[in-house]
Design an enzyme around this catalytic site. Structure first.
Site, PDB file in Angstrom:
ATOM      1  N   ASP A  30       1.418  -1.195   0.153  1.00 36.31           N
ATOM      2  CA  ASP A  30      -0.115  -0.073  -0.469  1.00 36.31           C
ATOM      3  C   ASP A  30       1.007   1.226   0.689  1.00 36.31           C
ATOM      4  O   ASP A  30       1.902   1.536   0.831  1.00 36.31           O
ATOM      5  CB  ASP A  30      -1.064  -0.320   1.377  1.00 36.31           C
ATOM      6  CG  ASP A  30      -2.031   0.755   1.313  1.00 36.31           C
ATOM      7  OD1 ASP A  30      -2.227   2.416   0.142  1.00 36.31           O
ATOM      8  OD2 ASP A  30      -2.906   0.205   2.147  1.00 36.31           O
ATOM      9  N   ASP A  31       0.506   2.121  -1.333  1.00 33.51           N
ATOM     10  CA  ASP A  31       1.933   3.467  -1.349  1.00 33.51           C
ATOM     11  C   ASP A  31       3.398   3.148  -1.707  1.00 33.51           C
ATOM     12  O   ASP A  31       3.777   3.337  -1.079  1.00 33.51           O
ATOM     13  CB  ASP A  31       1.015   3.878  -0.202  1.00 33.51           C
ATOM     14  CG  ASP A  31      -0.188   4.836   0.255  1.00 33.51           C
ATOM     15  OD1 ASP A  31      -0.880   4.514  -0.828  1.00 33.51           O
ATOM     16  OD2 ASP A  31      -0.544   5.485   1.008  1.00 33.51           O
ATOM     17  N   CYS A  70      -5.613   4.223  -3.483  1.00 39.17           N
ATOM     18  CA  CYS A  70      -6.433   2.761  -3.270  1.00 39.17           C
ATOM     19  C   CYS A  70      -7.494   1.472  -3.716  1.00 39.17           C
ATOM     20  O   CYS A  70      -7.158   1.388  -4.723  1.00 39.17           O
ATOM     21  CB  CYS A  70      -6.724   2.386  -1.654  1.00 39.17           C
ATOM     22  SG  CYS A  70      -5.486   3.673  -1.444  1.00 39.17           S
ATOM     23  N   LYS A 123      -5.432  -5.596   3.450  1.00 35.67           N
ATOM     24  CA  LYS A 123      -6.202  -4.658   3.225  1.00 35.67           C
ATOM     25  C   LYS A 123      -7.546  -4.697   2.028  1.00 35.67           C
ATOM     26  O   LYS A 123      -6.439  -5.904   1.270  1.00 35.67           O
ATOM     27  CB  LYS A 123      -5.926  -2.838   3.079  1.00 35.67           C
ATOM     28  CG  LYS A 123      -6.663  -1.866   2.065  1.00 35.67           C
ATOM     29  CD  LYS A 123      -5.900  -1.060   2.250  1.00 35.67           C
ATOM     30  CE  LYS A 123      -6.162   0.172   1.626  1.00 35.67           C
ATOM     31  NZ  LYS A 123      -5.422   1.733   1.443  1.00 35.67           N
ATOM     32  N   HIS A 125     -10.340  -2.464   1.215  1.00 40.93           N
ATOM     33  CA  HIS A 125     -11.265  -1.530   0.467  1.00 40.93           C
ATOM     34  C   HIS A 125     -11.698  -1.041  -1.100  1.00 40.93           C
ATOM     35  O   HIS A 125     -11.901  -0.142  -1.245  1.00 40.93           O
ATOM     36  CB  HIS A 125      -9.662  -0.487   0.209  1.00 40.93           C
ATOM     37  CG  HIS A 125     -10.092   0.817   0.793  1.00 40.93           C
ATOM     38  ND1 HIS A 125      -9.094   1.928   0.925  1.00 40.93           N
ATOM     39  CD2 HIS A 125     -11.005   1.602   1.492  1.00 40.93           C
ATOM     40  CE1 HIS A 125      -8.929   3.019   0.484  1.00 40.93           C
ATOM     41  NE2 HIS A 125     -10.297   2.636   1.714  1.00 40.93           N
ATOM     42  N   SER A 148      -8.510   1.568   4.849  1.00 43.92           N
ATOM     43  CA  SER A 148      -7.214   1.743   5.075  1.00 43.92           C
ATOM     44  C   SER A 148      -6.844   2.010   6.003  1.00 43.92           C
ATOM     45  O   SER A 148      -7.468   2.298   7.186  1.00 43.92           O
ATOM     46  CB  SER A 148      -6.762   3.374   4.289  1.00 43.92           C
ATOM     47  OG  SER A 148      -6.857   3.254   2.596  1.00 43.92           O
ATOM     48  N   ASN A 301      -0.480   2.177  -5.542  1.00 43.30           N
ATOM     49  CA  ASN A 301      -0.093   3.564  -6.101  1.00 43.30           C
ATOM     50  C   ASN A 301       1.128   3.947  -5.529  1.00 43.30           C
ATOM     51  O   ASN A 301       1.524   3.072  -4.554  1.00 43.30           O
ATOM     52  CB  ASN A 301      -1.095   4.319  -5.240  1.00 43.30           C
ATOM     53  CG  ASN A 301      -1.401   4.697  -3.931  1.00 43.30           C
ATOM     54  OD1 ASN A 301      -2.251   4.313  -3.707  1.00 43.30           O
ATOM     55  ND2 ASN A 301      -0.280   4.907  -3.560  1.00 43.30           N
ATOM     56  N   LYS A 321       1.660   9.779  -5.056  1.00 37.42           N
ATOM     57  CA  LYS A 321       0.224   8.332  -4.907  1.00 37.42           C
ATOM     58  C   LYS A 321      -0.717   9.912  -5.657  1.00 37.42           C
ATOM     59  O   LYS A 321      -0.595  11.445  -5.368  1.00 37.42           O
ATOM     60  CB  LYS A 321       0.042   9.056  -3.796  1.00 37.42           C
ATOM     61  CG  LYS A 321      -1.194   8.524  -3.089  1.00 37.42           C
ATOM     62  CD  LYS A 321      -1.362   7.431  -1.625  1.00 37.42           C
ATOM     63  CE  LYS A 321      -2.716   7.320  -1.218  1.00 37.42           C
ATOM     64  NZ  LYS A 321      -2.645   7.164  -0.122  1.00 37.42           N
TER      65      LYS A 321
HETATM   66 CA    CA Z   1      -2.581   3.231  -1.375  1.00 37.01          CA
END
Ligand code: CA
Ligand code: CA
Length: 472
Positions: A30-31, A70, A123, A125, A148, A301, A321
């Protein structure tokens, strides 16, 4: 002799027969930025285990997500379809009753039809109502934070009988918090101002089993669950969607990894993901599943740059992002599968998370859904030879289009760190940092890309599908 042997080995067709179906594991962080794996950015956080995966497998230098946020990114991956076509433009908040439409066919649903065991650890989402959770989209098993890790408990969530409460939290106190949150799920100001933001639940199936989540142990627990699931299902094909909460802020690393990197807490977090990824690969080898399992490591992302040191790095790429600049949408991606992929190979062709569903379909000898538009393409030919051009164009929302070495950017997200100029044409072969606008010297290229983007947007306009909205 050695050369002859290698030549002979290379003639063995890398194709599965009907009765041996490959296992699939997608590790979707994530990120995490393009500069946050050392095989993509030697100056970045050192990730020896994922680098080793690349040495044994294939590094994708031009692998993209559909959108740099996300929920949109996850929806596109799981459905093989541009996020805008299925109505998911950004990120869902807890309790809003929206999500991925149940009629969409996910990778898990496609593979379940082929008798796969399916699990999501991490996650989700894509909607937190029970009817929108992973169990309603083809996953046999789910354990994780449903959105998140900086969000909050949703008012409608119910607690499992043996739910664990951390710190001084109790069932009664958690239910009081849900009552406080209920009137604010749409305008979240009072929640963000309270001390209760970033207190998130862990769900198993559809119920809360832990509140608030002990996030420092979460990365390890997701990988532990993955390994357990593999052991339980080693005699039948499996698909695991492993989606760590990290390195999305707020950052958490376990005690064993705190202070272990030279890049602060962010580096520690990446080191922990790297360590457990290595542990997973080792386990597959020990179980002799390595010849028949495809593991893909990528991110949803680019890095959240406004968080500074806590936000990771896009390496040489521009921005992060939310944006459709390269730092937002180009992901550090490694495919590993010794039975499927030649070791130490590098792919420079354009590919995307939307290609995973069609590629998996091809590898298990089935078809993608025929009753709807699927934007992704089968990239399995790239696993054997990197000379195929699969995508002539890749689109990023209504903001940008890439074709070959060229990229046209026509719009910016409001979170873009360095704005303009717009529209802008970049030659990524010479200018991966998107710093030199060539629109005045190459107007015909820009015109061509604009026409392709226009066609794409017209098609999206005429042929799109809604997200789920239980408020309607
Ligand atoms: Ca993300
Ligand atoms: Ca479905």
């Amino acid at each position: 002799m050695k050369k002859l042997l290698i030549t002979l080995l290379s003639l063995i067709p890398l194709v599965y027969s009907n009765d041996i179906k490959p296992n699939f594991i997608i590790i979707f962080t994530d990120d995490q930025g393009y500069g946050d794996l050392s095989c993509f950015n030697p100056q970045g956080v050192q990730t020896p285990h994922i680098d080793q995966m690349a040495t044994e497998g294939m590094k994708f230098n031009n692998f993209y997500v559909s959108a740099a946020v996300c929920s949109a990114s996850r929806a596109a991956l799981l459905t093989g379809t541009y996020n805008d076509r299925i109505g998911i433009k950004s990120a869902f908040f807890p309790g809003t009753k929206q999500g991925l439409h149940p009629d969409e066919i996910t990778i898990a649903e496609l593979l379940k039809e082929q008798n796969y065991a399916t699990a999501c650890f991490g996650k989700w989402h894509l909607g937190d109502e029970p009817s929108l959770l992973p169990s309603a989209q083809g996953f046999d098993t789910y354990f994780g934070i449903p959105y998140s890790n900086d969000m909050f408990i949703a008012p409608h969530q119910t607690f499992a009988e043996n739910a664990k409460f951390n710190g001084d939290w109790t069932l009664e106190k958690a239910k009081e918090l849900q009552k406080f949150i209920a009137p604010h799920v749409n305008k979240r100001g009072p929640i963000w101002k309270s001390e209760y933001k970033a207190l998130v639940p862990i769900l198993e199936g559809e119920q809360i089993v832990e509140f608030p989540a002990d996030q420092a142990s979460l990365t390890q627990r997701y990988f532990d669950r993955t390994i357990k699931f593999i052991d339980k299902n080693q005699n039948k094909p499996f698909f695991i969607f492993l989606t760590p909460a990290m390195p999305h802020v707020p950052l958490f690393a376990s005690k064993e990894f705190r202070g272990k990197s030279k890049k602060g807490l962010y580096g520690d977090v990446i080191k922990e993901i790297d360590f457990h990824t290595g542990r997973l690969i080792k386990h597959l080898k020990e179980k002799e599943l390595d010849q028949n399992t495809l593991v893909i490591f990528t991110s949803d992302n680019g890095p959240w740059l406004s968080y500074g040191d806590e936000g990771g790095s896009s390496g040489p790429l521009r921005d992060g992002k939310f944006t459709s600049y390269e730092g937002g949408v180009r992901m550090p991606t490694v495919f590993w599968g010794p039975g499927l992929i030649k070791a130490n190979s590098v792919c420079n062709q354009l590919a995307s998370t939307i290609d995973l569903l069609p590629t998996f379909a091809q590898l298990v000898n089935t078809q993608v859904p025929q009753d709807r538009k699927i934007d992704g393409k089968d990239i399995s030919p790239l696993l054997k030879s990197q000379n195929h051009v699969i995508h002539r164009h890749l689109f990023f929302r209504d903001e940008a289009v890439r074709s070959g070495d060229w990229k046209l950017v026509v719009k910016e997200h409001h979170m873009t760190m360095r704005k303009g100029p717009l529209p802008a044409l970049y030659n990524l072969k010479n200018d991966v940092a998107e710093s030199n606008n060539l629109i005045d010297t190459h107007p015909k290229v820009a015109q061509y890309l604009q026409s392709k983007l226009d066609e794409h947007l017209k098609d999206l306009n005429e042929n799109s599908r809604p997200m789920a909205d239980l408020n309607e």
